[in-house]
Write a protein that holds these residues in place. Sequence first.
Motif, mmCIF file in Angstrom:
data_model
loop_
_atom_site.group_PDB
_atom_site.id
_atom_site.type_symbol
_atom_site.label_atom_id
_atom_site.label_comp_id
_atom_site.label_asym_id
_atom_site.label_seq_id
_atom_site.Cartn_x
_atom_site.Cartn_y
_atom_site.Cartn_z
ATOM 1 N N ASP A 39 0.826 -1.201 0.000
ATOM 2 C CA ASP A 39 0.000 0.000 0.000
ATOM 3 C C ASP A 39 0.865 1.258 0.000
ATOM 4 O O ASP A 39 0.540 2.259 -0.653
ATOM 5 N N LEU A 40 1.970 1.206 0.751
ATOM 6 C CA LEU A 40 2.838 2.375 0.857
ATOM 7 C C LEU A 40 3.367 2.763 -0.516
ATOM 8 O O LEU A 40 3.396 3.949 -0.877
ATOM 9 N N GLY A 41 3.770 1.764 -1.302
ATOM 10 C CA GLY A 41 4.241 2.055 -2.656
ATOM 11 C C GLY A 41 3.157 2.645 -3.521
ATOM 12 O O GLY A 41 3.392 3.576 -4.313
ATOM 13 N N MET A 42 1.931 2.152 -3.363
ATOM 14 C CA MET A 42 0.831 2.660 -4.191
ATOM 15 C C MET A 42 0.438 4.079 -3.821
ATOM 16 O O MET A 42 -0.094 4.813 -4.648
ATOM 17 N N THR A 43 0.690 4.499 -2.560
ATOM 18 C CA THR A 43 0.419 5.893 -2.206
ATOM 19 C C THR A 43 1.372 6.843 -2.917
ATOM 20 O O THR A 43 1.129 8.047 -2.961
ATOM 21 N N LYS A 44 2.449 6.298 -3.477
ATOM 22 C CA LYS A 44 3.426 7.102 -4.217
ATOM 23 C C LYS A 44 3.257 6.945 -5.730
ATOM 24 O O LYS A 44 4.100 7.406 -6.515
ATOM 25 N N GLY A 45 2.195 6.233 -6.128
ATOM 26 C CA GLY A 45 1.902 6.097 -7.546
ATOM 27 C C GLY A 45 2.381 4.821 -8.185
ATOM 28 O O GLY A 45 2.194 4.618 -9.391
ATOM 29 N N HIS A 46 3.003 3.943 -7.419
ATOM 30 C CA HIS A 46 3.490 2.696 -7.982
ATOM 31 C C HIS A 46 2.341 1.712 -8.181
ATOM 32 O O HIS A 46 1.413 1.647 -7.373
ATOM 33 N N ALA A 47 2.428 0.935 -9.222
ATOM 34 C CA ALA A 47 1.443 -0.123 -9.446
ATOM 35 C C ALA A 47 1.844 -1.352 -8.661
ATOM 36 O O ALA A 47 3.020 -1.590 -8.392
ATOM 37 N N HIS A 48 0.865 -2.144 -8.272
ATOM 38 C CA HIS A 48 1.111 -3.416 -7.593
ATOM 39 C C HIS A 48 0.283 -4.459 -8.331
ATOM 40 O O HIS A 48 -0.884 -4.684 -8.022
ATOM 41 N N GLY A 49 0.901 -5.063 -9.345
ATOM 42 C CA GLY A 49 0.138 -5.928 -10.231
ATOM 43 C C GLY A 49 -0.877 -5.085 -10.986
ATOM 44 O O GLY A 49 -0.544 -4.058 -11.578
ATOM 45 N N SER A 50 -2.129 -5.470 -10.932
ATOM 46 C CA SER A 50 -3.193 -4.708 -11.601
ATOM 47 C C SER A 50 -3.747 -3.603 -10.723
ATOM 48 O O SER A 50 -4.592 -2.813 -11.167
ATOM 49 N N ALA A 51 -3.294 -3.510 -9.483
ATOM 50 C CA ALA A 51 -3.790 -2.497 -8.548
ATOM 51 C C ALA A 51 -2.920 -1.248 -8.589
ATOM 52 O O ALA A 51 -1.763 -1.283 -9.001
ATOM 53 N N GLY A 52 -3.482 -0.143 -8.124
ATOM 54 C CA GLY A 52 -2.730 1.096 -8.038
ATOM 55 C C GLY A 52 -2.815 1.911 -9.319
ATOM 56 O O GLY A 52 -3.496 1.556 -10.276
ATOM 57 N N GLY A 53 -2.097 3.044 -9.318
ATOM 58 C CA GLY A 53 -2.110 3.932 -10.465
ATOM 59 C C GLY A 53 -3.103 5.063 -10.299
ATOM 60 O O GLY A 53 -3.884 5.107 -9.344
ATOM 61 N N VAL A 54 -3.090 5.999 -11.236
ATOM 62 C CA VAL A 54 -3.942 7.182 -11.171
ATOM 63 C C VAL A 54 -5.412 6.787 -11.195
ATOM 64 O O VAL A 54 -5.844 5.988 -12.034
ATOM 65 N N GLY A 55 -6.157 7.318 -10.245
ATOM 66 C CA GLY A 55 -7.592 7.056 -10.175
ATOM 67 C C GLY A 55 -7.975 5.845 -9.363
ATOM 68 O O GLY A 55 -9.171 5.580 -9.179
ATOM 69 N N ALA A 56 -6.997 5.110 -8.865
ATOM 70 C CA ALA A 56 -7.291 3.864 -8.150
ATOM 71 C C ALA A 56 -7.623 4.128 -6.684
ATOM 72 O O ALA A 56 -6.940 4.903 -5.998
#
Length: 324
Positions: A39-56
């Motif tokens: 989750d911490l990586g995704m708060t910085k815009g990183h994708a985690h497989g199909s999760a994360g990214g702009v609008g997620a």
Amino acid sequence: MKAFVYGANGAEIVDVAKPAPKATQVLVRVRANGLNRADLGMTKGHAHGSAGGVGAVLGMEWAGEVAELGPDAEGVQVGDRVMGSGAAAFAEYTLADHGRLFHIPSTSNMSFEEAATYPVALATMHNAVVTNGALQPGQTVLVQGASSGVGLMAMQIAKLKGAKLVIGSSTDAARRERLQEFGADIAVDSSDPGWVDQVLKATDGEGVDLIVDQVSGKVANQNLAATRIKGRIVNVGRLGGTHGDFNFDLHAARRIQYIGVTFRTRSIEEIREIFRQVRDDIWPAVESGTLKLPIDKVYPFGDIVRAFEHMEANRHLGKIVVRQ
């Protein structure tokens, strides 16, 4: 509904549409969330497989109440108290497949905050220690990155399944001192060049039967040296780097099984099977409180940014939770 979303201004709480369940999905009114490193990586815009990214909508772990069922959902009813994992968890409502959740034990007084600590740790580490790690009673285990929530659960599952020696690693002295509370017989510092010698001494020079590795990268060759002939290494996480030197000759000479695991490339059928195995094998230990994780700190959902700042400071032991 309110949700924690990654957008043009970074990760923030915004209003989004409430989702509707389809097919085997369940709509859950979220009451608490567990935070995870991904989750911490995704708060910085990183994708985690199909999760994360702009609008997620971010998040992957939750506890709450079933609010609505998809037409093909089975094994659960509206009003049930449940916990589970899946994308878009940091929101007032989230969707989950009916096979990717656990019922909160009715035999205990488990709170939503406590329940939110379990799903990722249980599913990840039962799969790593028991299914892929093939741990047998009387064997020896090293958990790299043992002070994380999933690491603490790995040590407890190893003890529950009859490991005769459990070694946990942490680079933080204060956290190493507490690892014995969660099943560690010995604690080592993986940043200390002498940690392999400590493991070999504790195992009469042979090395451990199983390493559950959440560090990888810089400790890859040390792991090989700390694993016995015909031992196993299960690569769960890469906190120490996704790349590193690897001694292929030592790997071959010790005939080590090196196994990579992740939920990112698993089908929903595979994930359902992992959850089923947890329920069938170790759920009584959850109900009795034998398997449990400490909550380091609970934040209100409105302070979720502060919760992630606390995680990034990397001084916590166990789980950070947000309450809705």
